[in-house]
Design a protein around this motif. Structure first.
Motif: not given
Ligand SMILES: *[C@@H]1O[C@H](CO)[C@@H](O)[C@H](O)[C@H]1NC(C)=O
Ligand SMILES: *[C@@H]1O[C@H](CO)[C@@H](O)[C@H](O)[C@H]1NC(C)=O
Ligand SMILES: *[C@@H]1O[C@H](CO)[C@@H](O)[C@H](O)[C@H]1NC(C)=O
Length: 183
Positions: A72, A74, A76, A83-85, A87-90, A161, A171
């Motif tokens: 995972n 991501s 930030w 804060h999430p920025y 990209f967020n991918t699995t 992660k 992580t």
């Protein structure tokens, strides 16, 4: 869009187009969720030269074979807190090693990291594979990695992660500063 905002945006964009941003590792942390599975032997930044900082990671795998690896990933950005920025991918790491896909954002970054890492063989990872520990050696950030996205100056965090054999094991957090000047 108001004018000051537009000017600010153009400055950022201009800096990107002209390659005027500078990226630098500022910190690195490795957290283990399962100590019976993996041991962190090294997880640190090393000064390699003036203004040149390399990331070094050595993860010793204690349980083999590793049949599945999911990541995972991501990004930030720090405002007040992270804060999430963008990209967020699995991703299924084993699958993407076999079927490289440059349009996958994780693979896009991984491709830059790969020359500095031994984590380039496919799954399963087992005792018969010569290098079953996971090593990243002297990985230096490269501004070109960020030429495709808007990366305004600031502080960023990458969270990686790692799930192996279907459980969350570790992580890796990597921190980066983006500054606008090249001096
Ligand atoms: C990423 O997405 C997953 C679900 O797909 C969510 O649980 C998680 O909180 C998200 N992380 C960030 C940093 O946005
Ligand atoms: C994988 O990494 C090893 C050790 O760094 C290297 O010798 C080998 O050439 C790499 N293989 C590929 C396919 O990149
Ligand atoms: C990673 O993301 C997947 C899908 O969004 C989710 O099912 C899984 O629980 C996440 N793993 C961790 C360790 O957060």
């Amino acid at each position: 869009m108001n004018i000051p905002l537009m000017v600010a945006w153009m400055c950022v964009f201009g800096a990107l187009v002209h390659g005027l941003i500078t990226t630098r590792h500022t910190n690195m942390k490795c957290e283990v969720q399962d100590e019976s599975f993996v041991e962190v032997k090294e997880c640190r930044l090393k000064v390699l030269g003036r203004g040149i900082i390399g990331a070094n990671v050595y993860l010793k795998l204690k349980v083999l074979p590793v049949k599945t690896v999911q990541v995972n990933f991501s990004v930030w950005k720090k405002l007040s807190g992270y804060h999430p920025y963008l990209f967020n991918t699995t991703v299924n790491f084993c699958h993407i090693l076999k079927h490289p896909n440059p349009s996958n954002i994780f693979f896009y970054f991984y491709r830059e990291i790969r020359p500095y890492s031994n984590a380039n063989h496919s799954c399963p990872i087992n005792f018969f594979t010569q290098q079953h520990d996971i090593i990243l050696k002297n990985f230096v950030l490269n501004e070109k990695m960020f030429s495709l996205f808007p990366v305004p100056t600031g502080n960023y965090m990458f969270a990686i992660k790692i799930m192996a054999n279907d459980a969350w094991r570790a992580t890796i957090f990597s921190y980066m500063d983006v500054t606008g000047d090249k001096s």
